[in-house]
Design an enzyme around this catalytic site. Sequence first.
Site, PDB file in Angstrom:
ATOM      1  N   LYS A  10      59.531 110.881  28.426  1.00 18.37           N
ATOM      2  CA  LYS A  10      59.681 111.297  26.910  1.00 18.37           C
ATOM      3  C   LYS A  10      61.051 109.995  26.531  1.00 18.37           C
ATOM      4  O   LYS A  10      61.544 109.640  27.497  1.00 18.37           O
ATOM      5  CB  LYS A  10      59.828 112.570  26.466  1.00 18.37           C
ATOM      6  CG  LYS A  10      58.930 113.307  26.723  1.00 18.37           C
ATOM      7  CD  LYS A  10      59.246 114.936  26.126  1.00 18.37           C
ATOM      8  CE  LYS A  10      57.918 115.751  26.085  1.00 18.37           C
ATOM      9  NZ  LYS A  10      58.174 117.071  25.586  1.00 18.37           N
ATOM     10  N   HIS A 116      56.739 115.365  29.493  1.00 21.84           N
ATOM     11  CA  HIS A 116      55.629 116.162  29.123  1.00 21.84           C
ATOM     12  C   HIS A 116      54.534 116.257  30.484  1.00 21.84           C
ATOM     13  O   HIS A 116      54.227 115.241  31.010  1.00 21.84           O
ATOM     14  CB  HIS A 116      54.720 115.348  27.795  1.00 21.84           C
ATOM     15  CG  HIS A 116      53.324 115.935  27.884  1.00 21.84           C
ATOM     16  ND1 HIS A 116      53.159 117.067  27.076  1.00 21.84           N
ATOM     17  CD2 HIS A 116      52.301 115.536  28.363  1.00 21.84           C
ATOM     18  CE1 HIS A 116      51.747 117.356  26.945  1.00 21.84           C
ATOM     19  NE2 HIS A 116      51.232 116.227  27.855  1.00 21.84           N
ATOM     20  N   GLU A 127      43.969 114.183  26.866  1.00 24.15           N
ATOM     21  CA  GLU A 127      45.278 113.296  27.010  1.00 24.15           C
ATOM     22  C   GLU A 127      45.299 111.926  27.598  1.00 24.15           C
ATOM     23  O   GLU A 127      45.888 111.055  27.217  1.00 24.15           O
ATOM     24  CB  GLU A 127      46.449 114.167  27.487  1.00 24.15           C
ATOM     25  CG  GLU A 127      46.741 115.561  26.541  1.00 24.15           C
ATOM     26  CD  GLU A 127      47.851 116.400  27.250  1.00 24.15           C
ATOM     27  OE1 GLU A 127      48.017 117.116  26.513  1.00 24.15           O
ATOM     28  OE2 GLU A 127      48.202 116.276  28.209  1.00 24.15           O
TER      29      GLU A 127
HETATM   30  P1  ATP Z   1      55.094 119.511  27.019  1.00 23.30           P
HETATM   31  O1  ATP Z   1      53.802 119.835  26.269  1.00 23.30           O
HETATM   32  O2  ATP Z   1      55.811 118.480  26.188  1.00 23.30           O
HETATM   33  O3  ATP Z   1      54.792 119.260  28.484  1.00 23.30           O
HETATM   34  P2  ATP Z   1      55.885 122.439  27.636  1.00 23.30           P
HETATM   35  O4  ATP Z   1      54.273 122.448  27.586  1.00 23.30           O
HETATM   36  O5  ATP Z   1      56.615 122.738  28.556  1.00 23.30           O
HETATM   37  O6  ATP Z   1      55.949 120.905  26.998  1.00 23.30           O
HETATM   38  P3  ATP Z   1      55.125 123.174  24.617  1.00 23.30           P
HETATM   39  O7  ATP Z   1      55.249 124.702  24.482  1.00 23.30           O
HETATM   40  O8  ATP Z   1      53.881 122.682  25.175  1.00 23.30           O
HETATM   41  O9  ATP Z   1      56.082 122.926  26.064  1.00 23.30           O
HETATM   42  O10 ATP Z   1      56.054 122.376  23.696  1.00 23.30           O
HETATM   43  C1  ATP Z   1      55.704 121.226  23.532  1.00 23.30           C
HETATM   44  C2  ATP Z   1      57.152 120.413  23.324  1.00 23.30           C
HETATM   45  O11 ATP Z   1      57.656 120.920  21.981  1.00 23.30           O
HETATM   46  C3  ATP Z   1      58.225 120.598  24.299  1.00 23.30           C
HETATM   47  O12 ATP Z   1      58.250 120.134  25.583  1.00 23.30           O
HETATM   48  C4  ATP Z   1      59.294 120.376  23.541  1.00 23.30           C
HETATM   49  O13 ATP Z   1      59.618 119.057  23.610  1.00 23.30           O
HETATM   50  C5  ATP Z   1      59.028 120.740  22.265  1.00 23.30           C
HETATM   51  N1  ATP Z   1      59.477 122.124  21.676  1.00 23.30           N
HETATM   52  C6  ATP Z   1      58.985 123.319  22.405  1.00 23.30           C
HETATM   53  N2  ATP Z   1      59.396 124.667  21.909  1.00 23.30           N
HETATM   54  C7  ATP Z   1      60.754 123.921  21.223  1.00 23.30           C
HETATM   55  C8  ATP Z   1      61.591 124.541  20.405  1.00 23.30           C
HETATM   56  N3  ATP Z   1      61.900 125.901  20.323  1.00 23.30           N
HETATM   57  N4  ATP Z   1      62.422 123.567  19.539  1.00 23.30           N
HETATM   58  C9  ATP Z   1      62.525 122.434  19.629  1.00 23.30           C
HETATM   59  N5  ATP Z   1      61.151 121.724  20.467  1.00 23.30           N
HETATM   60  C10 ATP Z   1      60.662 122.362  21.192  1.00 23.30           C
HETATM   61 MG    MG Z   2      52.629 121.833  26.501  1.00 22.78          MG
END
Ligand code: ATP
Ligand code: MG
Length: 141
Positions: A10, A116, A127
């Site tokens: 990222k 990610h 993706e």
């Molecule tokens: P990613 O999809 O990026 O691999 P992840 O699967 O661990 O991460 P997701 O729940 O899919 O997490 O959320 C996608 C992205 O959104 C997170 O990686 C983070 O960058 C952002 N994000 C998630 N929750 C929050 C939050 N509460 N506040 C700010 N940003 C958040």
């Molecule tokens: Mg995710």
Amino acid sequence: MENITLAIIKPDAVAAGNAGKIIDRILQTGFKIRASRIIHLTRGQAEDFYAVHRERPFYDELTTFMSSAPAMPLVLEKSGAVEEFRKLMGATDPAEAEKGTIRKDFAKNKGENAVHGSDSDENAQKEVAFFFAQSDILGNF
Ligand code: ATP
Ligand code: MG
């Protein structure tokens, strides 16, 4: 396609100069890189990529961040790639990430969290296609 996942280094990690160290960690963990690029996403591209999170309160922050500076998408291959990369990546919030994970060592916070990783084989396929043409990807799978 259960051996493929889409990872993104990222913008926070690329800007901090940590891309090389993260790629080293990925290779040391046994992944092969099948494709890579560096891209400064537009706001629209970031919104499309994270469209599943459209209704979430952090969507605006997330898409602003993901379009703020260059990022590096990677197509990674390993047996059980999706699950294996999510293990290497660690919890979304680095405060909760286990020792030895990329997020534990490189993420700033829950939003700017270094990497990610796809969350299912089906999403990995979508993706990969978001960033890469079939002809950009090495090997047959
Ligand atoms: P990613 O999809 O990026 O691999 P992840 O699967 O661990 O991460 P997701 O729940 O899919 O997490 O959320 C996608 C992205 O959104 C997170 O990686 C983070 O960058 C952002 N994000 C998630 N929750 C929050 C939050 N509460 N506040 C700010 N940003 C958040
Ligand atoms: Mg995710």
